[in-house]
Design a protein around this motif. Structure first.
Motif, PDB file in Angstrom:
ATOM      1  N   LEU A  91      14.817  11.375   6.997  1.00  0.00           N
ATOM      2  CA  LEU A  91      15.733  10.913   8.107  1.00  0.00           C
ATOM      3  C   LEU A  91      16.106   9.271   7.683  1.00  0.00           C
ATOM      4  O   LEU A  91      15.487   8.937   6.633  1.00  0.00           O
ATOM      5  N   PRO A  92      17.166   9.021   8.175  1.00  0.00           N
ATOM      6  CA  PRO A  92      17.694   7.618   7.823  1.00  0.00           C
ATOM      7  C   PRO A  92      16.684   6.648   8.386  1.00  0.00           C
ATOM      8  O   PRO A  92      16.041   6.700   9.311  1.00  0.00           O
ATOM      9  N   ALA A  93      16.589   5.568   7.455  1.00  0.00           N
ATOM     10  CA  ALA A  93      15.504   4.488   7.592  1.00  0.00           C
ATOM     11  C   ALA A  93      16.023   3.468   8.771  1.00  0.00           C
ATOM     12  O   ALA A  93      15.254   2.975   9.307  1.00  0.00           O
ATOM     13  N   THR A  94      17.318   3.042   8.631  1.00  0.00           N
ATOM     14  CA  THR A  94      17.773   2.054   9.599  1.00  0.00           C
ATOM     15  C   THR A  94      18.915   2.132  10.053  1.00  0.00           C
ATOM     16  O   THR A  94      19.731   3.150   9.641  1.00  0.00           O
ATOM     17  N   GLY A  95      19.413   1.438  11.384  1.00  0.00           N
ATOM     18  CA  GLY A  95      20.895   1.508  11.760  1.00  0.00           C
ATOM     19  C   GLY A  95      20.872   2.340  12.761  1.00  0.00           C
ATOM     20  O   GLY A  95      19.928   3.190  13.342  1.00  0.00           O
ATOM     21  N   ALA A  96      21.859   2.665  13.497  1.00  0.00           N
ATOM     22  CA  ALA A  96      22.236   3.305  14.552  1.00  0.00           C
ATOM     23  C   ALA A  96      23.788   3.833  14.849  1.00  0.00           C
ATOM     24  O   ALA A  96      24.558   3.151  14.148  1.00  0.00           O
ATOM     25  N   VAL A  97      23.939   5.192  15.287  1.00  0.00           N
ATOM     26  CA  VAL A  97      25.209   5.802  15.572  1.00  0.00           C
ATOM     27  C   VAL A  97      25.412   6.023  16.936  1.00  0.00           C
ATOM     28  O   VAL A  97      24.429   6.450  17.615  1.00  0.00           O
ATOM     29  N   ALA A  98      26.481   5.554  17.530  1.00  0.00           N
ATOM     30  CA  ALA A  98      26.574   5.873  19.030  1.00  0.00           C
ATOM     31  C   ALA A  98      26.685   6.980  19.371  1.00  0.00           C
ATOM     32  O   ALA A  98      27.278   8.124  18.418  1.00  0.00           O
ATOM     33  N   PHE A  99      25.994   7.613  20.577  1.00  0.00           N
ATOM     34  CA  PHE A  99      25.763   8.896  20.896  1.00  0.00           C
ATOM     35  C   PHE A  99      27.275   9.724  20.884  1.00  0.00           C
ATOM     36  O   PHE A  99      27.407  10.845  20.659  1.00  0.00           O
ATOM     37  N   THR A 100      28.076   8.863  21.438  1.00  0.00           N
ATOM     38  CA  THR A 100      29.281   9.360  21.838  1.00  0.00           C
ATOM     39  C   THR A 100      30.175   9.922  20.585  1.00  0.00           C
ATOM     40  O   THR A 100      31.003  10.707  20.667  1.00  0.00           O
ATOM     41  N   LYS A 101      30.003   9.143  19.574  1.00  0.00           N
ATOM     42  CA  LYS A 101      30.596   9.429  18.328  1.00  0.00           C
ATOM     43  C   LYS A 101      30.261  10.518  17.510  1.00  0.00           C
ATOM     44  O   LYS A 101      30.918  11.456  16.946  1.00  0.00           O
ATOM     45  N   ASP A 102      29.015  10.892  17.418  1.00  0.00           N
ATOM     46  CA  ASP A 102      28.438  11.847  16.469  1.00  0.00           C
ATOM     47  C   ASP A 102      26.912  11.995  16.977  1.00  0.00           C
ATOM     48  O   ASP A 102      26.149  11.214  16.374  1.00  0.00           O
ATOM     49  N   PRO A 103      26.766  12.911  18.118  1.00  0.00           N
ATOM     50  CA  PRO A 103      25.509  13.218  18.542  1.00  0.00           C
ATOM     51  C   PRO A 103      24.617  13.389  17.656  1.00  0.00           C
ATOM     52  O   PRO A 103      23.224  12.839  17.649  1.00  0.00           O
ATOM     53  N   TRP A 104      24.644  14.165  16.604  1.00  0.00           N
ATOM     54  CA  TRP A 104      23.484  14.586  15.705  1.00  0.00           C
ATOM     55  C   TRP A 104      23.072  13.222  14.755  1.00  0.00           C
ATOM     56  O   TRP A 104      21.913  13.201  14.820  1.00  0.00           O
ATOM     57  N   ALA A 105      24.055  12.708  14.273  1.00  0.00           N
ATOM     58  CA  ALA A 105      23.716  11.522  13.540  1.00  0.00           C
ATOM     59  C   ALA A 105      23.039  10.391  14.441  1.00  0.00           C
ATOM     60  O   ALA A 105      22.039   9.944  13.922  1.00  0.00           O
ATOM     61  N   SER A 106      23.499  10.271  15.763  1.00  0.00           N
ATOM     62  CA  SER A 106      22.879   9.263  16.490  1.00  0.00           C
ATOM     63  C   SER A 106      21.306   9.871  16.849  1.00  0.00           C
ATOM     64  O   SER A 106      20.537   8.811  16.914  1.00  0.00           O
ATOM     65  N   LEU A 107      21.288  11.053  16.989  1.00  0.00           N
ATOM     66  CA  LEU A 107      19.842  11.620  17.206  1.00  0.00           C
ATOM     67  C   LEU A 107      18.934  11.273  16.001  1.00  0.00           C
ATOM     68  O   LEU A 107      17.855  10.843  16.268  1.00  0.00           O
ATOM     69  N   SER A 108      19.573  11.652  14.885  1.00  0.00           N
ATOM     70  CA  SER A 108      18.593  11.510  14.037  1.00  0.00           C
ATOM     71  C   SER A 108      18.306  10.206  13.451  1.00  0.00           C
ATOM     72  O   SER A 108      17.044   9.810  12.715  1.00  0.00           O
ATOM     73  N   HIS A 109      18.982   9.069  13.903  1.00  0.00           N
ATOM     74  CA  HIS A 109      18.898   7.834  13.617  1.00  0.00           C
ATOM     75  C   HIS A 109      17.809   7.297  14.563  1.00  0.00           C
ATOM     76  O   HIS A 109      17.051   6.448  14.391  1.00  0.00           O
ATOM     77  N   ALA A 110      17.758   8.011  15.882  1.00  0.00           N
ATOM     78  CA  ALA A 110      16.869   7.313  17.030  1.00  0.00           C
ATOM     79  C   ALA A 110      15.560   7.995  16.968  1.00  0.00           C
ATOM     80  O   ALA A 110      14.599   7.673  17.714  1.00  0.00           O
ATOM     81  N   ILE A 111      15.167   9.156  16.186  1.00  0.00           N
ATOM     82  CA  ILE A 111      14.039  10.016  16.148  1.00  0.00           C
ATOM     83  C   ILE A 111      12.920   8.940  15.771  1.00  0.00           C
ATOM     84  O   ILE A 111      11.802   9.100  16.478  1.00  0.00           O
TER      85      ILE A 111
END
Lengths: 292, 318
Positions: free
Chosen positions: B167-187
């Protein structure tokens, strides 16, 4: 409930025996208390037992692994981790006691006044308590730290302010019960002043849950100090605290990941000890939970 | 669902919430006025002329009486104008709108995780009180409360991001932009945040379930010959749902606070980063705006909880 009055007049030897009996019967509480006392002793003896000066830098030892010279290694500036851990303990304990002391000094009198006086005073105080409780605790602490100026003491004063309403609410609820007890009525009939009644009769009998809560708050204050220092809003470099050490270790995580274990474990065990001791005290002090 | 009596309750709760919002923002406003030194002098920068300082004092309304300043701030705030940042001059509302989704995603995910892990643990412990399962669950609960969230976050990054590279260590992606990337950053942040919640949910569920399962009512059900599983699901859990609701609303409040530090570990541009930065630069409109938003969220959550109480337990009609 009637049992409570006898404990306040209990004489010393019996108290001591009761303590010994509790200490032997409650192994987890005993271990926690021993651990915390040990921590206190280490903190007091810090200048004599710490192997190095906690702020002395040694470029040759930068990020040194665990070794005979540096038992727990050294940070990126070559400062001995064990020494920083010991001195960090002093800062963390000072911070948590400061915050809780402020919470007690504000919360207990306010709670007793609200509970004893009742009426519009109670309504107003309760409203203010409700408002304070709807703050996410550390957010207010950060806001106030920003205002008062960044630093460990200011940070912990704000944490104390945030914790005070919890104690006030607890004391208020307890006072509401106690003030209708017969001995309070009796004291009033004998012409005792309000101040004397509060100090001699209400306070001693409302204080038991406070003792438990104070122990639990110490753990919360320790975590709050670590958080604030981690964010850079608490203790200022070069002074060590466990939270600040974690922040430093995190920056060098890829080179020396083992540096983040000593301070993290120190916080974990100390918070665990406070919480366990609090639960033990609750069981020991609560008459309804007393085991034979 | 929405009969007249319930609407009446909701209305009264709404009215009760207003003084809480006013008082709490007033407290923060007052605390921020404790600042040592003159804000106008700080704002004007080094070597500012007397005239410039006076101008700034006029511009920010700093020469008005305290109550008037608070009044005009509140009047604007309820219309959605939280004024501008002293540092970047961006509208505070815009900053909050940008940061809040990241924070809410993590808190929601953490709450979900806390329930997902905490509820089974609590049930397992409660059905066999005193057993080894019970001891293990209670030990996990004690650890979960004592572990610093941000340290757990660091350990998670060290293991899942740096060692396993999952999983990615840092940062965040908006959920509306890319739900999957967003979730993987938030887990990972959500897991770090959930530790205390898992403990709290498991502990509360266990104690209230144990109480119900040892009650007279449940003994009668056993005597009636009902299978234990249906007693647990139909009678036990239904009765503890109110307690669980209390825990959830308490947790939401606590996680909103703890997320500030966790966001720092994962370098997430959320409300935490916003307020920490603002506090360091004494950017009071931003601090005040973030606190206002957080209080609004907590108060609305409490309101929602109260309403749900009356749905779950018809006896509560106050």
């Amino acid at each position: 409930m009637t049992d409570v009055t006898t404990t306040t007049v209990a004489y010393r030897p019996r108290r001591m025996r009761r303590f010994v009996r509790w200490f032997v019967s409650d192994i987890r509480g005993a271990i926690s208390l021993t651990f915390l006392l040990l921590l206190a002793v280490i903190s007091i003896l810090a200048p004599w037992i710490s192997p190095y000066d906690p702020v002395a830098q040694d470029v040759n030892a930068a990020l040194a692994p665990m070794s005979a010279e540096h038992w727990l290694g050294a940070d990126d500036l070559g400062r001995d981790t064990l020494s920083r851990l010991i001195y960090g303990g002093v800062a963390s304990l000072y911070a948590s006691f400061l915050a809780v002391a402020i919470a007690v000094l504000i919360g207990v009198p306010v709670g007793i006044l609200a509970g004893y006086l009742g009426g519009w005073v109670d309504t107003m105080i309760s409203r203010v308590i409700d408002s304070f409780l709807s703050f996410p605790a550390i957010v207010l602490a950060i806001a106030v730290t920003g205002a008062l100026g960044i630093g460990l003491t200011n940070g912990m004063i704000s944490v104390g302010i945030v914790f005070a309403p919890q104690l006030a609410r607890l004391v208020r609820a307890r006072t509401l019960v106690v003030r209708h007890e017969l001995y309070v009525d009796a004291a009033r009939c004998f012409g005792g002043s309000t101040g004397r009644i509060l100090w001699r009769h209400v306070l001693p009998n409302a204080i038991q849950p406070v003792i438990v809560q104070v122990t639990l708050l110490l753990a919360a204050a320790l975590l709050a100090e670590a958080s604030l220092s981690f964010l850079g809003l608490g203790i200022q470099p070069p002074d060590p605290s466990w939270g600040a050490m974690l922040a430093r270790a995190y920056q060098n995580m890829e080179i020396a990941p083992e540096q983040m274990y000593p301070p993290g474990l120190a916080i974990l065990f100390t918070a665990l000890a406070y919480n366990t001791l609090g639960e033990s005290l609750r069981a020991a002090l609560d008459p309804t939970m007393k085991r034979n | 669902m929405l009969n007249a009596a319930r609407l009446h309750i909701i209305g009264r709760r709404l009215l009760q919430a207003i003084p809480v919002v006013v008082l709490s923002t007033f407290i923060v406003f007052g605390l921020l006025k404790l600042v040592p030194g003159d804000v106008a002098v700080t704002l004007a920068g080094d070597n500012a002329s007397e005239q410039r300082i006076a101008e700034i004092r006029e511009l920010y309304g700093l020469n008005q009486p305290f109550l008037l300043q608070y009044g005009s701030w509140l009047a604007k705030a309820v219309q959605g104008d939280l004024s501008n940042s002293l540092v970047s001059n961006e509208a505070v509302l815009t900053s909050i709108q940008r940061c809040l989704p990241h924070t809410l995603l993590i808190v929601a995910l953490a709450l979900f995780t806390a329930l997902l892990i905490g509820v089974p643990l609590g049930i397992a412990a409660a059905t066999k009180p005193g057993s080894w399962i019970d001891s293990i669950v209670m030990a996990i609960a004690s650890l979960g409360v004592a572990v610093p969230n941000f340290w757990l976050g660091m350990l998670l990054v060290a293991f899942f991001s740096l060692q396993l590279n999952w999983l990615p260590a840092t940062g965040a992606v908006a959920f509306t932009k890319d739900p999957w990337a967003s979730l993987s950053h938030a887990i990972l942040p959500a897991l770090a945040l959930a530790s205390g919640g898992v403990a709290e949910v498991a502990r509360q569920l266990r104690s209230s379930l144990v109480e119900i399962l040892s009650s007279q009512q449940v003994r009668t059900l056993h005597a009636k010959g009902l299978p234990p599983s249906s007693i647990l699901w139909r009678h036990g859990l239904k009765n503890v749902s109110v307690n669980l609701l209390t825990v959830i609303s308490l947790l939401a409040n606590r996680m909103l606070a703890a997320t500030v530090v966790v966001e720092a570990v994962f370098a997430i541009p959320g409300m935490g980063g916003l307020i920490v930065n603002a506090a360091m630069h004494r950017d009071f409109p931003v601090v005040q705006g973030v606190v206002f938003t957080m209080v609004l969220i907590v108060v609305s959550l409490n309101l929602l909880t109260d309403i749900l109480y009356s749905v779950l337990d018809p006896r509560i009609a106050t």
